[in-house]
Design a protein around this motif. Structure first.
Motif, PDB file in Angstrom:
ATOM      1  N   ASP A   5       0.972  -1.179  -0.190  1.00 31.57           N
ATOM      2  CA  ASP A   5       0.115  -0.155  -0.291  1.00 31.57           C
ATOM      3  C   ASP A   5       1.083   1.335   0.137  1.00 31.57           C
ATOM      4  N   ALA A   6       1.731   1.338   0.509  1.00 32.44           N
ATOM      5  CA  ALA A   6       3.354   2.188   1.244  1.00 32.44           C
ATOM      6  C   ALA A   6       3.489   3.055   0.014  1.00 32.44           C
ATOM      7  N   GLN A   7       3.967   1.737  -1.539  1.00 35.59           N
ATOM      8  CA  GLN A   7       4.734   1.938  -2.130  1.00 35.59           C
ATOM      9  C   GLN A   7       3.709   2.118  -3.204  1.00 35.59           C
ATOM     10  N   MET A   8       2.321   1.797  -3.352  1.00 34.33           N
ATOM     11  CA  MET A   8       1.429   2.167  -4.648  1.00 34.33           C
ATOM     12  C   MET A   8       0.969   3.595  -4.314  1.00 34.33           C
ATOM     13  N   ARG A   9       0.581   3.788  -3.065  1.00 27.12           N
ATOM     14  CA  ARG A   9      -0.032   5.607  -2.686  1.00 27.12           C
ATOM     15  C   ARG A   9       1.498   6.319  -3.089  1.00 27.12           C
ATOM     16  N   TYR A  10       2.551   6.061  -3.270  1.00 23.11           N
ATOM     17  CA  TYR A  10       4.175   6.995  -3.526  1.00 23.11           C
ATOM     18  C   TYR A  10       4.327   7.110  -4.707  1.00 23.11           C
ATOM     19  N   LEU A  11       3.597   5.543  -5.179  1.00 25.41           N
ATOM     20  CA  LEU A  11       3.368   6.015  -6.895  1.00 25.41           C
ATOM     21  C   LEU A  11       2.426   6.947  -8.385  1.00 25.41           C
ATOM     22  N   GLU A  12       1.671   6.806  -6.494  1.00 30.46           N
ATOM     23  CA  GLU A  12      -0.065   7.701  -7.661  1.00 30.46           C
ATOM     24  C   GLU A  12       0.806   8.631  -6.961  1.00 30.46           C
ATOM     25  N   ARG A  13       1.405   9.222  -5.972  1.00 28.91           N
ATOM     26  CA  ARG A  13       1.553  10.819  -5.242  1.00 28.91           C
ATOM     27  C   ARG A  13       2.618  11.023  -6.613  1.00 28.91           C
ATOM     28  N   GLU A  14       3.494  10.178  -7.451  1.00 28.43           N
ATOM     29  CA  GLU A  14       4.712  11.269  -8.218  1.00 28.43           C
ATOM     30  C   GLU A  14       4.151  10.987  -9.207  1.00 28.43           C
ATOM     31  N   ARG A  15       3.120   9.750 -10.136  1.00 25.29           N
ATOM     32  CA  ARG A  15       2.638  10.459 -10.954  1.00 25.29           C
ATOM     33  C   ARG A  15       2.003  11.235 -11.410  1.00 25.29           C
ATOM     34  N   ALA A  16       0.988  11.577  -9.897  1.00 24.69           N
ATOM     35  CA  ALA A  16       0.276  13.451 -10.055  1.00 24.69           C
ATOM     36  C   ALA A  16       0.935  14.393 -10.165  1.00 24.69           C
ATOM     37  N   LEU A  17       2.512  14.000  -9.334  1.00 27.85           N
ATOM     38  CA  LEU A  17       2.736  15.525  -9.674  1.00 27.85           C
ATOM     39  C   LEU A  17       3.227  15.488 -10.954  1.00 27.85           C
ATOM     40  N   ALA A  18       4.123  14.493 -12.027  1.00 27.46           N
ATOM     41  CA  ALA A  18       4.209  14.634 -13.648  1.00 27.46           C
ATOM     42  C   ALA A  18       3.525  14.785 -14.068  1.00 27.46           C
ATOM     43  N   THR A  19       2.338  14.520 -13.870  1.00 31.09           N
ATOM     44  CA  THR A  19       1.010  15.353 -14.842  1.00 31.09           C
ATOM     45  C   THR A  19       1.170  16.753 -14.375  1.00 31.09           C
ATOM     46  N   LEU A  20       1.020  17.002 -12.852  1.00 28.23           N
ATOM     47  CA  LEU A  20       0.771  18.866 -12.773  1.00 28.23           C
ATOM     48  C   LEU A  20       1.752  19.410 -12.965  1.00 28.23           C
ATOM     49  N   GLU A  21       3.199  18.510 -13.061  1.00 26.39           N
ATOM     50  CA  GLU A  21       4.516  19.524 -13.891  1.00 26.39           C
ATOM     51  C   GLU A  21       4.031  19.439 -15.708  1.00 26.39           C
ATOM     52  N   HIS A  22       3.850  18.333 -16.211  1.00 30.24           N
ATOM     53  CA  HIS A  22       2.962  19.144 -17.445  1.00 30.24           C
ATOM     54  C   HIS A  22       2.301  19.414 -17.645  1.00 30.24           C
ATOM     55  N   HIS A  23       1.316  19.431 -17.200  1.00 25.91           N
ATOM     56  CA  HIS A  23       0.796  20.735 -17.650  1.00 25.91           C
ATOM     57  C   HIS A  23       0.410  22.111 -17.106  1.00 25.91           C
ATOM     58  N   LEU A  24       2.115  22.602 -15.640  1.00 29.95           N
ATOM     59  CA  LEU A  24       2.271  23.696 -15.654  1.00 29.95           C
ATOM     60  C   LEU A  24       3.429  23.989 -16.592  1.00 29.95           C
ATOM     61  N   ARG A  25       4.119  23.247 -17.316  1.00 30.31           N
ATOM     62  CA  ARG A  25       4.815  23.971 -18.303  1.00 30.31           C
ATOM     63  C   ARG A  25       4.564  24.894 -18.945  1.00 30.31           C
ATOM     64  N   TRP A  26       2.901  23.964 -19.292  1.00 28.27           N
ATOM     65  CA  TRP A  26       2.074  24.650 -20.365  1.00 28.27           C
ATOM     66  C   TRP A  26       1.974  25.758 -20.210  1.00 28.27           C
ATOM     67  N   ARG A  27       1.509  26.066 -18.586  1.00 26.45           N
ATOM     68  CA  ARG A  27       0.355  26.776 -18.193  1.00 26.45           C
ATOM     69  C   ARG A  27       1.129  27.932 -18.302  1.00 26.45           C
ATOM     70  N   LEU A  28       2.243  28.212 -17.776  1.00 28.06           N
ATOM     71  CA  LEU A  28       3.133  29.427 -17.286  1.00 28.06           C
ATOM     72  C   LEU A  28       3.152  30.548 -18.771  1.00 28.06           C
ATOM     73  N   ARG A  29       2.840  29.545 -19.095  1.00 27.31           N
ATOM     74  CA  ARG A  29       3.522  29.950 -21.410  1.00 27.31           C
ATOM     75  C   ARG A  29       2.954  30.625 -22.012  1.00 27.31           C
ATOM     76  N   GLU A  30       0.961  30.179 -21.660  1.00 29.48           N
ATOM     77  CA  GLU A  30      -0.198  30.386 -22.157  1.00 29.48           C
ATOM     78  C   GLU A  30      -0.374  31.803 -21.799  1.00 29.48           C
TER      79      GLU A  30
END
Length: 619
Positions: A592-617
């Motif tokens: 459970d601990a590793q699953m939650r960690y991997l889910e958090r890191e995937r969410a951060l990576a998705t948000l990072e991609h979105h913000l890279r785009w958002r900051l230039r729009e």
């Protein structure tokens, strides 16, 4: 070589147990395993730190995640480590304690590095390093006490101490602090009943069956018999530590009048970090404001811990909001913030605790990009909720990395600044690029310069992150944890209390550890402990029965029972609890601990991609 036992230390570390005694042969086995694992170059491995009879391996679970495999990342890495250990068992090499012993050079060990270049090998045929020591007097105030305990004269103690050859079993407690095996049993002396709050740098001391050297001024309870003028640790030189695990050492007496030679000729002193170009001036520092970025990896074998942000998620989000790399240097602000003057226009973001932020009487909103005009004074006051806020500036705070990181380890006095911010400090930041948040820059261009009556000093974006999705300082939220290696040694009432009782954060908690007051926990019987690897989130139980949860500045090793391990995704929540706040643990498992960690890191990576785009729009 006998077999070793591999056990998880949470979801981001493994502990390879090679024995249960402090013994040269067992220590040689641990060093051989650490050497072999390092040479294997396993992906995602961040640090490998040998101790007396174990090896702590820190890793990134993302490197071992496989959606098509039912095994956890931990299980896959354990299998890889087991294979390496078994190859050593089959070869029966380097494990007798009298053969080859690997020695760490002190350079970082990263997954992308070539491990064969990071570790050299020293054998017992090489000449031991001589450590000059001034014995007795002001340099060795406990020499008489050691002599009395041993029933020997002062001269006999010195002769005995200098006659032996020692081996560096491990470095820990503080960067560069060597624990040496080989002390003559006649000199075994109990630690002081009342430890000193300040032991001078270079002090040569005896504690029980061991001898060691304090690399800098530290508190300590060992018996001080002398002092060496050599500098044991200097982050600016290569390697930073004078001694390394596996190295052989001898002591040589020198007169008190001998000239000091701080650094052996074989070691080159590097240029120290400088931070002399000012963009941000600290007018008042707040309660505890430090520069923090990513954790420091690759130097655990030299006793260097990770440090970095207490709430790593809030730090990363602040950086992403201004277009920085996630681990860029930013400010960590604790309980009450600083007052800062910005000499140039600056794009900033504030995340984490709800700190009262004002700039020239204008409110500064959180969780979004904000442009401050040149000449602005940002006043960060108290916190309405939470304990730690993060202030990121576009392009990051420009400080030279020390041992791979710009983070400040306050306890170890390590980092570009080596301490919290103080009034008068000046920090340089690169010019923010106008392609980021272009609408904010256009808004600034339509107004006169700061300082003109009616001028807006603060221009904020119309959008923000949803703080509730990433930040929760609510004391009612349980902190998830795994049962630790020594959980079964707790009595039944203490086992129930650990995952059922209410604790409170102690007032003396800090960046090293969180003292959990309330229910007193007890072991069924005392455990003969040997210092072994620990990581942030490890919950230790000292003899007093008050558990301590290690945090960002956790040492690389600890000698108390490990009764629990807080999961990585909940460490930021613990970091936001303030003294007196409630802490309740909820038990979970490794999968459970590793699953939650991997889910958090995937969410951060998705948000990072979105913000890279958002900051230039356009906004």
């Amino acid at each position: 070589m006998s077999e070793a036992r591999v056990e998880p230390l949470g979801e981001r570390a493994l502990l390879i147990q090679c024995g249960d005694t402090i013994d040269i042969a067992v220590n040689a086995r641990a060093l051989a395993i650490a050497h072999a694992v390092t040479r294997a170059g396993l992906p995602g491995v961040l640090d490998i730190a040998p101790a007396y009879a174990s090896v702590c391996l820190r890793y990134d679970p993302r490197a071992w995640a496989d959606a098509s495999d039912v095994d956890t990342p931990c299980a896959r890495l354990v299998a890889a480590v087991d294979a390496i250990v078994q190859s050593l068992v089959s070869a029966d090499g380097a494990g007798s304690g009298e053969g080859e012993a690997p020695r760490w050079t002190g350079e970082a060990t990263h997954a992308e590095s070539r491990p064969s270049k990071q570790i050299s090998t020293t054998t017992h045929d090489e000449r031991a390093l001589e450590i000059p020591v001034i014995y007795g007097g002001d340099s060795g105030p406990d020499l008489d006490a050691v002599a009395a305990h041993a029933g020997m004269s002062r001269e006999a103690v010195i002769e005995c101490h200098t006659a032996a050859e020692y081996r560096v079993a491990m470095l820990g407690f503080a960067p560069g602090y060597p624990y040496l095996l080989g002390l003559d049993p006649a000199l075994h002396t109990p630690r002081r009943a009342n430890p000193r709050t300040r032991v001078p740098a270079g002090s040569v001391a005896i504690g029980g069956a061991q001898t060691g050297i304090y690399p800098r001024e530290l508190p300590g309870g060992w018996q001080i018999i002398g002092r060496t003028p050599l500098e044991l640790f200097d982050a600016a030189r290569a390697p930073p530590a004078l001694l390394a695990p596996g190295q052989r050492v001898r002591f040589r007496q020198i007169p008190a009048s001998a000239p000091e030679n701080k650094t052996p000729a074989s070691i080159t002193t590097g240029q120290r970090a400088r931070h002399d170009r000012a963009r941000i001036t600290v007018l008042s520092p707040g309660l505890l404001t430090t520069v923090q970025g990513g954790a420091r990896h690759g130097f655990g074998a030299l006793g260097v811990g990770g440090a970095g942000a207490m709430d790593e998620v809030s730090l990363q989000l602040a950086n992403l909001l201004v277009g920085n790399a996630r681990d860029a240097a930013a400010l960590e602000i604790t309980l009450r913030g600083p007052r800062l003057r910005f000499a140039h226009d600056a794009l900033i973001a504030i995340t984490g605790a709800d700190v009262d932020a004002r700039c020239n009487d204008e409110h500064v909103p959180h969780w979004r990009p904000v442009l401050l005009r040149a000449g602005s004074e940002l006043n960060l006051g108290g916190m309405r909720c939470g304990t730690r806020a993060y202030l990121a500036v576009a392009a990051g705070i420009d400080l030279r990395a020390v041992l791979g990181s710009s983070s400040t380890d306050v306890n170890a006095a390590l980092g570009p600044l080596q301490r919290p911010l103080a009034a008068g400090d000046e920090l340089h930041c690169a010019e923010a690029t106008h392609p980021l948040c272009s609408e904010l820059w256009r808004a600034c261009a339509t107004h006169p310069c700061a300082g003109v009556a009616g001028q807006r000093h603060v221009v904020a974006s119309r959008w923000s992150l949803d703080a509730a999705a990433w930040f929760d300082a609510t004391a009612a939220r349980p902190i998830r944890a795994l049962a630790g290696s020594h959980f079964a040694h707790l009595d039944s009432a203490s086992q129930r209390a650990l995952f059922g009782a209410t604790f409170r954060v102690g007032v003396d908690s800090n960046r090293v550890g969180c003292r959990l007051e309330g229910a007193s926990l007890r072991l069924t019987a005392p455990i003969e402990m040997i210092s072994a690897g620990v990581v942030p989130g490890t919950v230790q139980l000292p003899p007093g029965g008050v558990p301590i949860a290690l945090t960002a500045e956790a040492p690389t090793s600890g000698g108390y029972p490990r009764i629990a391990q807080i999961v990585a995704v909940d460490l930021p929540h613990l970091a936001q609890r303030r003294p007196g706040d409630v802490v309740r643990f909820a038990q979970t498992d490794l999968a459970d601990a590793q699953m939650r960690y991997l889910e958090r890191e995937r969410a951060l990576a998705t948000l990072e991609h979105h913000l890279r785009w958002r900051l230039r729009e356009a906004w």
